[in-house]
Design an enzyme around this catalytic site. Structure first.
Site, PDB file in Angstrom:
ATOM      1  N   CYS A  98       0.813  -1.229   0.000  1.00 53.00           N
ATOM      2  CA  CYS A  98       0.000   0.000   0.000  1.00 53.00           C
ATOM      3  C   CYS A  98       0.844   1.276   0.000  1.00 53.00           C
ATOM      4  O   CYS A  98       0.313   2.365  -0.189  1.00 53.00           O
ATOM      5  CB  CYS A  98      -0.971  -0.010   1.177  1.00 53.00           C
ATOM      6  SG  CYS A  98      -2.138  -1.373   1.067  1.00 53.00           S
ATOM      7  N   HIS A 143      -3.349   7.170   2.609  1.00 54.31           N
ATOM      8  CA  HIS A 143      -3.770   5.872   2.077  1.00 54.31           C
ATOM      9  C   HIS A 143      -5.120   5.490   2.678  1.00 54.31           C
ATOM     10  O   HIS A 143      -5.301   5.546   3.893  1.00 54.31           O
ATOM     11  CB  HIS A 143      -2.700   4.830   2.413  1.00 54.31           C
ATOM     12  CG  HIS A 143      -3.158   3.424   2.183  1.00 54.31           C
ATOM     13  ND1 HIS A 143      -3.702   3.018   0.993  1.00 54.31           N
ATOM     14  CD2 HIS A 143      -3.180   2.356   3.005  1.00 54.31           C
ATOM     15  CE1 HIS A 143      -4.026   1.745   1.083  1.00 54.31           C
ATOM     16  NE2 HIS A 143      -3.721   1.319   2.293  1.00 54.31           N
ATOM     17  N   ASN A 190     -10.120  -0.238   0.354  1.00 57.31           N
ATOM     18  CA  ASN A 190      -8.666  -0.087   0.292  1.00 57.31           C
ATOM     19  C   ASN A 190      -8.190  -0.616  -1.055  1.00 57.31           C
ATOM     20  O   ASN A 190      -8.221  -1.824  -1.285  1.00 57.31           O
ATOM     21  CB  ASN A 190      -8.045  -0.870   1.462  1.00 57.31           C
ATOM     22  CG  ASN A 190      -6.524  -0.807   1.474  1.00 57.31           C
ATOM     23  OD1 ASN A 190      -5.905  -0.437   0.484  1.00 57.31           O
ATOM     24  ND2 ASN A 190      -5.939  -1.194   2.594  1.00 57.31           N
TER      25      ASN A 190
HETATM   26  N1  COA Z   1     -17.933  -9.023  10.129  1.00 57.78           N
HETATM   27  C1  COA Z   1     -18.342  -9.333  11.378  1.00 57.78           C
HETATM   28  N2  COA Z   1     -17.487  -9.633  12.363  1.00 57.78           N
HETATM   29  C2  COA Z   1     -16.166  -9.625  12.068  1.00 57.78           C
HETATM   30  C3  COA Z   1     -15.678  -9.336  10.784  1.00 57.78           C
HETATM   31  C4  COA Z   1     -16.627  -9.019   9.799  1.00 57.78           C
HETATM   32  N3  COA Z   1     -16.267  -8.697   8.537  1.00 57.78           N
HETATM   33  N4  COA Z   1     -14.325  -9.406  10.805  1.00 57.78           N
HETATM   34  C5  COA Z   1     -13.974  -9.743  12.068  1.00 57.78           C
HETATM   35  N5  COA Z   1     -15.089  -9.883  12.820  1.00 57.78           N
HETATM   36  C6  COA Z   1     -15.182 -10.226  14.237  1.00 57.78           C
HETATM   37  C7  COA Z   1     -13.973 -10.993  14.705  1.00 57.78           C
HETATM   38  O1  COA Z   1     -14.131 -12.374  14.458  1.00 57.78           O
HETATM   39  C8  COA Z   1     -13.984 -10.671  16.176  1.00 57.78           C
HETATM   40  O2  COA Z   1     -14.953 -11.467  16.819  1.00 57.78           O
HETATM   41  P1  COA Z   1     -14.703 -12.018  18.320  1.00 57.78           P
HETATM   42  O3  COA Z   1     -14.589 -10.771  19.170  1.00 57.78           O
HETATM   43  O4  COA Z   1     -15.921 -12.820  18.552  1.00 57.78           O
HETATM   44  O5  COA Z   1     -13.432 -12.786  18.232  1.00 57.78           O
HETATM   45  C9  COA Z   1     -14.464  -9.230  16.233  1.00 57.78           C
HETATM   46  O6  COA Z   1     -15.166  -9.020  14.989  1.00 57.78           O
HETATM   47  C10 COA Z   1     -13.354  -8.227  16.339  1.00 57.78           C
HETATM   48  O7  COA Z   1     -12.346  -8.570  15.393  1.00 57.78           O
HETATM   49  P2  COA Z   1     -11.068  -7.701  15.194  1.00 57.78           P
HETATM   50  O8  COA Z   1     -10.258  -8.258  14.056  1.00 57.78           O
HETATM   51  O9  COA Z   1     -10.381  -7.531  16.511  1.00 57.78           O
HETATM   52  O10 COA Z   1     -11.774  -6.321  14.763  1.00 57.78           O
HETATM   53  P3  COA Z   1     -11.161  -4.889  14.603  1.00 57.78           P
HETATM   54  O11 COA Z   1     -11.952  -3.925  15.361  1.00 57.78           O
HETATM   55  O12 COA Z   1      -9.668  -4.882  14.773  1.00 57.78           O
HETATM   56  O13 COA Z   1     -11.470  -4.592  13.072  1.00 57.78           O
HETATM   57  C11 COA Z   1     -10.299  -4.507  10.993  1.00 57.78           C
HETATM   58  C12 COA Z   1     -10.885  -5.403  12.063  1.00 57.78           C
HETATM   59  C13 COA Z   1      -9.660  -5.392   9.935  1.00 57.78           C
HETATM   60  C14 COA Z   1     -11.444  -3.692  10.382  1.00 57.78           C
HETATM   61  C15 COA Z   1      -9.292  -3.556  11.652  1.00 57.78           C
HETATM   62  O14 COA Z   1      -8.403  -4.283  12.456  1.00 57.78           O
HETATM   63  C16 COA Z   1      -8.521  -2.795  10.642  1.00 57.78           C
HETATM   64  O15 COA Z   1      -9.075  -2.029   9.879  1.00 57.78           O
HETATM   65  N6  COA Z   1      -7.188  -2.953  10.648  1.00 57.78           N
HETATM   66  C17 COA Z   1      -6.354  -2.279   9.693  1.00 57.78           C
HETATM   67  C18 COA Z   1      -6.428  -2.996   8.406  1.00 57.78           C
HETATM   68  C19 COA Z   1      -5.875  -2.200   7.306  1.00 57.78           C
HETATM   69  O16 COA Z   1      -6.228  -1.064   7.141  1.00 57.78           O
HETATM   70  N7  COA Z   1      -5.013  -2.817   6.524  1.00 57.78           N
HETATM   71  C20 COA Z   1      -4.417  -2.244   5.411  1.00 57.78           C
HETATM   72  C21 COA Z   1      -3.315  -1.360   5.859  1.00 57.78           C
HETATM   73  S1  COA Z   1      -2.301  -1.090   4.518  1.00 57.78           S
END
Ligand code: COA
Length: 343
Positions: free
Chosen positions: A112, A254, A284
């Site tokens: 990215c 980004h 993204n």
């Molecule tokens: N729909 C519903 N539930 C979901 C889900 C979805 N699409 N994806 C994950 N969950 C659940 C998980 O299983 C977890 O459940 P649990 O609490 O029962 O275990 C819960 O939601 C929380 O998961 P988590 O991964 O900790 O959520 P989060 O708040 O960190 O959000 C992202 C996940 C991916 C949205 C977030 O971490 C994020 O945006 N990270 C940066 C990613 C990014 O931008 N990457 C590119 C950078 S270049």
């Protein structure tokens, strides 16, 4: 006087197929509410069968060349993580399809952060006199490397391409690129990865469902590192440019996640109204994200000639970067008010 790279063309291209959060909720255990509240993303575009990153890159590249007045370039850089093939690079074929004869062209792999890495490389070629006009394309089709029903990645990513043309010019003129800073930390390589399909772990034809063939991401850690790195590197570039926080007219970060953008903007002392926000409609788009967000912001009046602009990104590797520029008087193709799509 030292020559600067000056932005003189901008092009955007999005594939036609729209996938909404509700569409995803039909094929995996998720909801529109979850995706919107955690990421800010409402829909994304995806390539149809047989459409590749190179196809997206050609469309965006052609539009950037047109926006720059149609003159040929003498260097093509394609930032991508989803090349058409493992070998050869995609850029030479993109250059060929754009009618650029005998033009050096290579792929740049920084996930990215690829567009910002490419911007610094292009600008260095121009400053050194090693290239006159450079076409820099950021293009990715992440939908082709995601596990089909992975709710951790599929809601986040979308496909698209954006491109710019750079020419030599005066450091003080609108469009001139100012300071840029890049960084990487390979100890974090496993946060964002496709483990299989390279020389360390080749694809096994006997195992069509080989673990590791798809993209994986440790979302929470990526979130934390992305906020910290983008904030620090953007602040460093702002200071090197001699700008105060209140001098910054637009931050084009980004487009990973709305909450990441909010956290970075808050730490930098910038109101969200001064931040480009495009991810709600495209997700993204990896290397395409910054040029696509720039084209969208121009169409919405968020980027005007003379504006002081900071760009920043964080991506797999880990890699990151930031750059400063004064916005030029250019018309992107298509302009951001139309839907950038087929044609
Ligand atoms: N729909 C519903 N539930 C979901 C889900 C979805 N699409 N994806 C994950 N969950 C659940 C998980 O299983 C977890 O459940 P649990 O609490 O029962 O275990 C819960 O939601 C929380 O998961 P988590 O991964 O900790 O959520 P989060 O708040 O960190 O959000 C992202 C996940 C991916 C949205 C977030 O971490 C994020 O945006 N990270 C940066 C990613 C990014 O931008 N990457 C590119 C950078 S270049």
């Amino acid at each position: 006087m030292q020559k600067s790279a000056v932005l003189c063309g901008l092009g955007a291209y999005l594939p036609e197929t729209v996938v909404t959060n509700d569409d995803l909720a039909e094929i995996m255990d998720t909801t529109d509410e979850w995706i919107t509240s955690r990421t800010g993303i409402r829909e994304r575009r995806v390539v149809g069968p047989g459409i590749s990153t190179g196809d997206l890159a050609v469309r965006a590249g052609a539009r950037a060349l047109k926006s720059a007045g149609g003159e040929p370039v003498d260097l093509v850089i394609l930032a991508t993580t989803t090349p058409d093939h493992p070998c050869p690079a995609t850029a030479p074929f993109v250059a060929h399809r754009l009618g650029l004869v005998d033009t050096p062209a290579w792929d740049l792999s920084a996930v990215c952060s690829g567009f910002l890495y490419g911007l610094t490389a292009a600008s260095s070629f121009i400053a050194a006199g090693a290239a006159r006009r450079v076409l820099l394309i950021g293009a990715d089709a992440f939908s082709t490397i995601l596990a089909p029903a992975d709710r951790g990645t599929r809601p986040i990513f979308g496909d698209g391409a954006g491109a710019v043309v750079l020419r030599p010019g005066d450091p003080g003129e609108p469009g001139a690129l100012g300071p840029s800073v890049l960084g990487s930390d390979g100890s974090l390589r496993e946060l964002i990865t496709v483990q299989a399909g390279g020389s360390r772990e080749p694809l096994d034809p006997a195992e069509p469902d080989q673990e590791g063939r798809y993209f994986t991401m440790q979302g929470r850690s990526v979130f934390r590192h992305a906020v910290a790195r983008m904030t620090a590197v953007t602040e460093e570039v702002r200071e090197r440019a001699g700008w105060r926080p209140e001098d910054v007219d637009c931050l084009v970060a980004h487009q990973a996640n709305r909450r990441i953008l909010q956290a970075v903007a808050e730490r930098l002392g910038l109101p969200m109204e001064r931040c480009a926000l495009h991810l709600d409609r495209v997700g993204n788009t990896a290397a395409a994200s910054i040029p696509l967000a720039m084209a969208d912001a121009v169409g919405r009046g968020g980027l005007l000639p003379g504006h002081r602009v900071l760009l920043t990104a964080y991506g797999g590797g880990a890699t990151w970067g930031a750059a400063a520029l004064t916005w030029p008087d250019i018309t992107p193709q298509p302009d951001g008010r139309e839907r950038a799509s087929e044609g």
